[in-house]
Design an enzyme around this catalytic site. Sequence first.
Site, PDB file in Angstrom:
ATOM      1  N   LYS A 143      20.495 -18.539  -9.542  1.00 29.11           N
ATOM      2  CA  LYS A 143      20.505 -19.072  -8.308  1.00 29.11           C
ATOM      3  C   LYS A 143      19.178 -19.340  -7.755  1.00 29.11           C
ATOM      4  O   LYS A 143      18.765 -20.537  -7.464  1.00 29.11           O
ATOM      5  CB  LYS A 143      21.081 -18.003  -7.195  1.00 29.11           C
ATOM      6  N   TYR A 200      25.305 -15.287   3.151  1.00 27.69           N
ATOM      7  CA  TYR A 200      24.040 -16.046   2.503  1.00 27.69           C
ATOM      8  C   TYR A 200      24.323 -16.633   1.282  1.00 27.69           C
ATOM      9  O   TYR A 200      23.637 -17.582   0.831  1.00 27.69           O
ATOM     10  CB  TYR A 200      23.164 -14.477   2.080  1.00 27.69           C
ATOM     11  N   GLU A 258      22.896 -20.395   1.028  1.00 26.25           N
ATOM     12  CA  GLU A 258      22.013 -20.765  -0.140  1.00 26.25           C
ATOM     13  C   GLU A 258      22.583 -22.015  -0.956  1.00 26.25           C
ATOM     14  O   GLU A 258      22.048 -23.029  -1.209  1.00 26.25           O
ATOM     15  CB  GLU A 258      21.627 -19.570  -1.085  1.00 26.25           C
ATOM     16  N   CYS A 302      21.657 -13.961  -8.630  1.00 24.33           N
ATOM     17  CA  CYS A 302      20.170 -14.013  -8.036  1.00 24.33           C
ATOM     18  C   CYS A 302      19.376 -14.843  -9.038  1.00 24.33           C
ATOM     19  O   CYS A 302      18.612 -15.583  -8.679  1.00 24.33           O
ATOM     20  CB  CYS A 302      19.579 -12.987  -7.356  1.00 24.33           C
ATOM     21  N   HIS A 353      -6.291 -16.330   7.582  1.00 24.69           N
ATOM     22  CA  HIS A 353      -5.878 -17.445   8.120  1.00 24.69           C
ATOM     23  C   HIS A 353      -6.493 -18.670   7.040  1.00 24.69           C
ATOM     24  O   HIS A 353      -7.372 -18.502   6.462  1.00 24.69           O
ATOM     25  CB  HIS A 353      -6.977 -17.798   9.535  1.00 24.69           C
ATOM     26  N   CYS A 357      23.890 -10.377 -11.325  1.00 24.16           N
ATOM     27  CA  CYS A 357      22.230 -10.871 -11.028  1.00 24.16           C
ATOM     28  C   CYS A 357      21.951 -11.921 -11.949  1.00 24.16           C
ATOM     29  O   CYS A 357      21.497 -12.870 -11.713  1.00 24.16           O
ATOM     30  CB  CYS A 357      21.556  -9.822 -10.679  1.00 24.16           C
ATOM     31  N   GLU A 408       0.008 -14.647   8.839  1.00 28.04           N
ATOM     32  CA  GLU A 408      -0.777 -14.136   9.883  1.00 28.04           C
ATOM     33  C   GLU A 408      -0.003 -14.059  11.341  1.00 28.04           C
ATOM     34  O   GLU A 408      -0.307 -13.116  11.946  1.00 28.04           O
ATOM     35  CB  GLU A 408      -2.004 -15.143  10.185  1.00 28.04           C
TER      36      GLU A 408
END
Length: 499
Positions: free
Chosen positions: A95, A223, A227, A92, A489, A87, A494
């Site tokens: 990345k 993934y 990515e 991660c 909003h 990681c 939302e």
Amino acid sequence: CAAWLCGPVDKERKITTAFFAISLPFRLPAYSGVYLSRRIMSGAAEQFDYLVIGGGSGGVSGSRKATALGAKKVGLVEASPKFGGTCVNVGCVPKKVMYNTARHAEFLHDHGVYGFTVKESSFDWGTVKTRRDAYITRLNGIYDNLLEKSGVQKIMGAAKFVAADQPTIEVAGKRYTAPHITIATGGRPVVPNVPGAEHGITSDGFFELETQPKKVAIVGAGYIAVELAGIFGALGTEVDLFIRREKALRVFDSVLSEVVTAQLPKGGVNVVSKSQVQSVTKEADGTLTLKRMTDGAEATSSGYDCLLWAIGRSPNVEIGLEHAGVELDGHGFIKVDEYQNTTKKGVYALGDVCGKALLTPVAIQAARRLALRIFGGQPEMKLDYNNIATVVFSHPPIGTVGLTEEQARKTYGDENIKVHVSRSVNMYHAVKTDNKPPTVVKMVTLLPTEKVVGLHIIGDSADEMIQGFAVAVKMGATKQDFNDTVAIHPTGSEEVVLM
């Protein structure tokens, strides 16, 4: 004169030890006490309260937690010169730096529609690599300091279990043992067994690239492939993404797979579906040529200055597990129960090496809970692997938690599942005239209460919004609970409470 060296051992050991002491007196000052002198002669293992194999996020967290709970002597074994594991070093963290870099390229593209006149810009891969690498080096230093302050003993080198009366490991010729040993060795990228595969790199090699490739082939549909393809595409590299089936991210909910596959070409990624690479050839000019089968027919793609394999990861289990009595499952991962126990008492495993929920935060949580169970007086402590949220840094990003629609229907039956879907366009794209990626929300509920058992979002900021919604799903919220929450909003989030 050597009687103090021998201690309560048999006559033969006394003679041998005395001979050693008399023959090599100049080595005696380097050791102190009966225990160490016996260790020299017999290869006895140094005793710890707790040993952790693997200095990734899980191993670091677990070893530190153990010392915080009162374990007196804790050792952390790491084969590489850097702590932090995949990681921090090649996963991660770097990345995400590259994903942020790609996002800047996308923002630059949109400046004109927001009224900004942007002078011609250029991108220098080397600049961001230098800054990214410096950041990772700082993180490595932070990990080192945290271990030092926690009192964890760092043991550098590759560990292997050896035959012994109790689980014992050997590192750089020295042996160590403990009543509790945790395996957190992680995994590594897979390279396929095809001719010329060595000409490609993996995700590890992506972070070693000194310059930006002009044309890249990426093989894989998971993934990591998605990515990295998105990063390359946003930064202007010509990208071909070869996938075996029709869609990418097939293990995710179908709506996520459909939307991300449709969006990849809009981000500069050419998706070549139903393809399998048969061989790779390096040409005289240094470029790579791929021979492949696509939709049942032979085809060739050429001119690549980079080939990246992203076809999966395999666990690092080549550590003499047979000597410890630790068994693997049918997929090559270490067998563990819900408490991270392996098939050998006193030996545990967690993280990617177990093949379940291969995520850094999962390894960290599992490691801390294991330490609490062993040293914290909480024998029932364990990690709940249900409803673990995750994200994919695609373009747009994905946030997901719980069961996919397919999994829910298989688990509970079609008649007990109700699905709600919302499609919209984030207001960021309101003034744009092209490439308006959708925001899609799918809520999977279980009748009759409509308890939310799955929530899947793709769209701007989905990666940031899913964490809060994951808490609600983990607590057992119903769709009515979401509907009773007043919307914020105008935001993309939302849509989750307005369905």
